[in-house]
Scaffold this motif. Structure first.
Motif, short mmCIF file in Angstrom:
data_model
loop_
_atom_site.label_atom_id
_atom_site.label_comp_id
_atom_site.label_asym_id
_atom_site.label_seq_id
_atom_site.Cartn_x
_atom_site.Cartn_y
_atom_site.Cartn_z
N ILE A 146 0.83 -1.21 0.00
CA ILE A 146 0.00 0.00 0.00
C ILE A 146 0.86 1.26 0.00
O ILE A 146 0.47 2.30 -0.53
CB ILE A 146 -0.95 -0.01 1.23
N VAL A 147 2.07 1.16 0.59
CA VAL A 147 2.98 2.30 0.58
C VAL A 147 3.42 2.62 -0.85
O VAL A 147 3.51 3.79 -1.24
CB VAL A 147 4.20 2.00 1.47
N TYR A 148 3.67 1.57 -1.63
CA TYR A 148 4.00 1.79 -3.04
C TYR A 148 2.82 2.46 -3.76
O TYR A 148 3.02 3.29 -4.65
CB TYR A 148 4.33 0.47 -3.73
N GLY A 149 1.61 2.07 -3.40
CA GLY A 149 0.45 2.69 -4.02
C GLY A 149 0.37 4.18 -3.73
O GLY A 149 0.09 4.98 -4.62
N VAL A 150 0.62 4.54 -2.48
CA VAL A 150 0.59 5.96 -2.11
C VAL A 150 1.69 6.72 -2.85
O VAL A 150 1.47 7.83 -3.37
CB VAL A 150 0.75 6.12 -0.58
N PHE A 151 2.88 6.10 -2.93
CA PHE A 151 3.97 6.74 -3.65
C PHE A 151 3.63 6.91 -5.13
O PHE A 151 3.85 7.97 -5.73
CB PHE A 151 5.25 5.91 -3.50
N GLY A 152 3.10 5.85 -5.74
CA GLY A 152 2.75 5.93 -7.16
C GLY A 152 1.71 6.99 -7.43
O GLY A 152 1.78 7.73 -8.42
N LEU A 153 0.72 7.11 -6.52
CA LEU A 153 -0.32 8.12 -6.70
C LEU A 153 0.27 9.54 -6.59
O LEU A 153 -0.06 10.41 -7.40
CB LEU A 153 -1.41 7.93 -5.64
N GLY A 154 1.14 9.72 -5.61
CA GLY A 154 1.69 11.07 -5.42
C GLY A 154 2.73 11.44 -6.46
O GLY A 154 2.71 12.57 -6.98
N PHE A 155 3.62 10.50 -6.78
CA PHE A 155 4.73 10.84 -7.69
C PHE A 155 4.34 10.66 -9.16
O PHE A 155 4.41 11.60 -9.96
CB PHE A 155 5.95 9.98 -7.36
N PHE A 156 3.93 9.42 -9.53
CA PHE A 156 3.65 9.15 -10.94
C PHE A 156 2.41 9.91 -11.43
O PHE A 156 2.44 10.56 -12.48
CB PHE A 156 3.47 7.65 -11.16
N VAL A 157 1.31 9.79 -10.68
CA VAL A 157 0.04 10.35 -11.18
C VAL A 157 0.03 11.86 -11.06
O VAL A 157 -0.13 12.58 -12.08
CB VAL A 157 -1.15 9.73 -10.40
N TYR A 158 0.19 12.37 -9.82
CA TYR A 158 0.01 13.80 -9.62
C TYR A 158 1.20 14.62 -10.14
O TYR A 158 1.01 15.69 -10.73
CB TYR A 158 -0.22 14.10 -8.14
N THR A 159 2.43 14.13 -9.92
CA THR A 159 3.61 14.93 -10.29
C THR A 159 3.98 14.72 -11.77
O THR A 159 3.91 15.64 -12.57
CB THR A 159 4.80 14.55 -9.40
N VAL A 160 4.35 13.47 -12.12
CA VAL A 160 4.79 13.20 -13.50
C VAL A 160 3.61 13.34 -14.47
O VAL A 160 3.72 14.00 -15.51
CB VAL A 160 5.41 11.80 -13.59
N GLY A 161 2.48 12.71 -14.15
CA GLY A 161 1.33 12.77 -15.05
C GLY A 161 0.80 14.18 -15.20
O GLY A 161 0.44 14.61 -16.30
N GLY A 162 0.73 14.93 -14.09
CA GLY A 162 0.27 16.31 -14.17
C GLY A 162 1.18 17.16 -15.05
O GLY A 162 0.70 17.99 -15.83
N GLN A 163 2.49 16.94 -14.94
CA GLN A 163 3.43 17.70 -15.77
C GLN A 163 3.30 17.31 -17.24
O GLN A 163 3.38 18.16 -18.13
CB GLN A 163 4.86 17.44 -15.28
N LEU A 164 3.09 16.01 -17.52
CA LEU A 164 2.89 15.58 -18.91
C LEU A 164 1.63 16.22 -19.51
O LEU A 164 1.63 16.62 -20.69
CB LEU A 164 2.76 14.05 -18.96
N ASP A 165 0.58 16.33 -18.71
CA ASP A 165 -0.63 17.00 -19.20
C ASP A 165 -0.36 18.45 -19.53
O ASP A 165 -0.87 18.99 -20.52
CB ASP A 165 -1.74 16.91 -18.14
N THR A 166 0.46 19.11 -18.70
CA THR A 166 0.79 20.51 -18.96
C THR A 166 1.55 20.67 -20.27
O THR A 166 1.32 21.60 -21.04
CB THR A 166 1.63 21.07 -17.80
N TRP A 167 2.46 19.73 -20.54
CA TRP A 167 3.27 19.82 -21.76
C TRP A 167 2.50 19.37 -23.01
O TRP A 167 2.56 20.01 -24.04
CB TRP A 167 4.52 18.95 -21.62
#
Length: 523
Positions: free
Chosen positions: A325-346
């Motif tokens: 579950i810790v990996y899930g929280v990390f994936g949600l915060g880093f991959f989805v919100y940070t990396v994915g959000g930046q990809l949407d911006t670009w």
């Protein structure tokens, strides 16, 4: 009185008996779990007899058509059974299983003319068919197959008109409206007339489709009509032979793995979940293998033997024990919100109303699962690299090869069985984990598959279904429904088979490589 002591041989025998007993207990527990899943899972596909049940109630007698499941329970010395009411019409109080005291059943009969109607929406109906109502009168129920073929022909015509005629015309009209074309313009009128022509033809076909109906009798004697178009299949469970039940059994297994879920995933198949599970595991394997192998090569072949590398190895070992579950929280915060959000911006600056990559999806779930299984691949690969005899490296150097050439052409091929062992363990863990996926895009029901005919064909940003999530959901919603519980066990059995097949493929590859290099590595 002499003191009783154990000799060396006795101690060895005692240790062997103790360890053997514990291993036997573990094996028995494993077999019991597998036997439970197999038994309950396969029971989901077996044709159950149908009963005419007379129940004693406080107000009098009550009549039902139902399947009876006697796996429950004797509490307070009262025998109770599951009663799966086959009257699917809500107006008649049926549709859901119930638990009744066995003593309330005053009469039980298995009529051979009692039919089970499996409906297109996934529900089922138990009733006695009286005949098929068509334009020119009433046909015998034996004509059901021929009438169904006629209705299916009409269905195909309806689908053809909807997909190939109405959809393009509707798209053209919508485009004209966006371009501001006036409704009185000749081009607009022409397209509109074509749309109305096909719409009228579609309405006529739909009316014709609903004309063929099956007349049925319910347990209270009331008669009803149900459209043939709403019926997927019809059979008489009490009149089916053993061979017929076997055919039904295998047919249901095929439908289970090839159809989409129905009735809020309490009926139908699990194809989208099976597809999503296999696709996610394959993507995860493709992602984790190169990263894990490269990291292991550095640690085994290049990294100096100092405290920093020791700390890295300890960290890798500890990462394998971090709760998923810790990996899930990390994936949600880093991959989805940070990396994915930046990809949407670009990539999609114009889409401010809905995120594309900045939302949970297949890509981020696969990446997170790859990260979760990365320590397993690193440790197994590093162990495989260490098992390559040092003399082979020396022989390669003696022939003038560089260190990179020695690793690429000599060490790495011989360590492939170890790499495959890590991949096998990663597949087993990745396919069975559910907790991270609940936050990263695995949903109870996904309308679309991640792969379809629409460009770019693989939609990594989409949410997907997963067998583990299906089982998790079923475990919370099947405590009062025997059929839903059997569906959950069938999904468990399918997940075990998926893991078994994937692991078998990896084990075969590993064994072939091991046999190929057996002479060189000495095992």
């Amino acid at each position: 009185m002499s003191k009783w002591t154990l000799g060396d041989s006795d101690k060895q025998n005692f240790a062997m008996i103790l360890s053997g007993s514990l291993a036997g207990l573990v094996l028995m527990a494993l077999l019991a779990i597998v036997a439970l899943i197999v038994t309950r899972g396969l029971a989901h596909f077996w044709l159950q007899p149908a009963y005419f049940v007379t129940l004693q109630t406080e107000t009098g007698l009550e009549y039902r058509f139902a399947n009876i499941e006697e796996r429950d329970i004797a509490s307070n010395r009262i025998q109770r059974v599951w009663l799966h009411d086959g009257t699917y019409f809500s107006a008649h109080g049926g549709g859901k299983p119930s638990v009744v005291d066995k003593s309330r059943i005053v009469y039980l009969e298995r009529p051979e003319n009692l039919a089970e109607f499996n409906m297109q929406d996934g529900s089922f109906l138990l009733a006695i068919p009286q005949g098929i109502v068509v334009d020119d009168g009433m046909l015998d129920i034996a004509s059901f197959d021929s009438v169904t073929e006629s209705v299916q022909e009409i269905n195909s015509q309806i689908s053809d008109i909807q997909l190939n005629q109405l959809a393009p015309l509707h798209e053209s009209l919508a485009e004209m409206r966006l371009q501001g074309v006036d409704a009185s313009a000749p081009a607009y009128k022409k397209v509109l007339q074509q749309f109305q022509f096909w719409q009228e033809k579609l309405d006529a076909l739909q009316v014709s489709q609903q004309k063929a109906q099956v007349k049925i009798s319910l347990p209270d004697g009331e008669s009803l009509h149900i459209p043939v178009a709403d019926i997927q299949s019809l059979l008489f469970p009490n009149a089916v032979s053993l061979m017929g039940k076997m055919q039904y059994f295998f047919a249901q297994i095929w439908l289970f793995v090839s159809e989409s879920p129905k009735q809020a995933i309490t009926a139908g198949g699990v194809f989208p979940a099976l597809f999503g599970t296999v696709l996610m595991v394959m993507l995860m394997t493709v992602m984790v293998t190169p990263f894990g192998v490269l990291a292991a090569i550095y640690l085994a072949e290049y990294a100096p033997n100092n405290i920093v590398v020791s700390i890295v190895r300890i960290a890798v070992g500890n990462l394998a024990g971090v709760p998923s579950i810790v990996y899930g929280v990390f994936g949600l915060g880093f991959f989805v919100y940070t990396v994915g959000g930046q990809l949407d911006t670009w990539l999609f600056p114009e889409r401010t109303d809905a995120a594309v990559f900045g939302a949970p999806g297949l890509l981020w779930a696969s990446l997170t699962m790859a990260l979760l299984t990365l320590p397993v691949v690193i440790v197994a690969t590093e162990e495989g690299l260490r098992r390559v005899p040092f003399s082979l490296r020396q022989g390669s150097y003696a022939l003038g090869a560089t260190k990179l050439e020695t690793i690429r052409l000599t060490v790495l091929p011989l360590a492939t069985p170890g790499i495959m062992t890590g991949v096998i363990l990663a597949i087993a863990r990745g396919a069975g984990e559910v907790a991270p996926l609940l936050m990263l895009g695995a949903v109870k029901f996904a309308l679309l598959l991640p792969i379809d005919g629409e460009f770019p064909y693989i939609h990594l940003e989409r949410q997907f279904m997963h067998l583990g999530v299906l089982i998790y959901d079923g475990a919370f919603h099947s405590q009062s429904a025997g059929q839903e519980a059997s569906l959950m066990f069938a999904a468990c059995l399918l997940l075990l088979l998926v893991v078994l097949v994937l692991n078998t493929i990896a084990v075969n590859v590993r064994n072939r490589l091991r046999n190929q290099y057996k002479v060189l590595i000495g095992n």
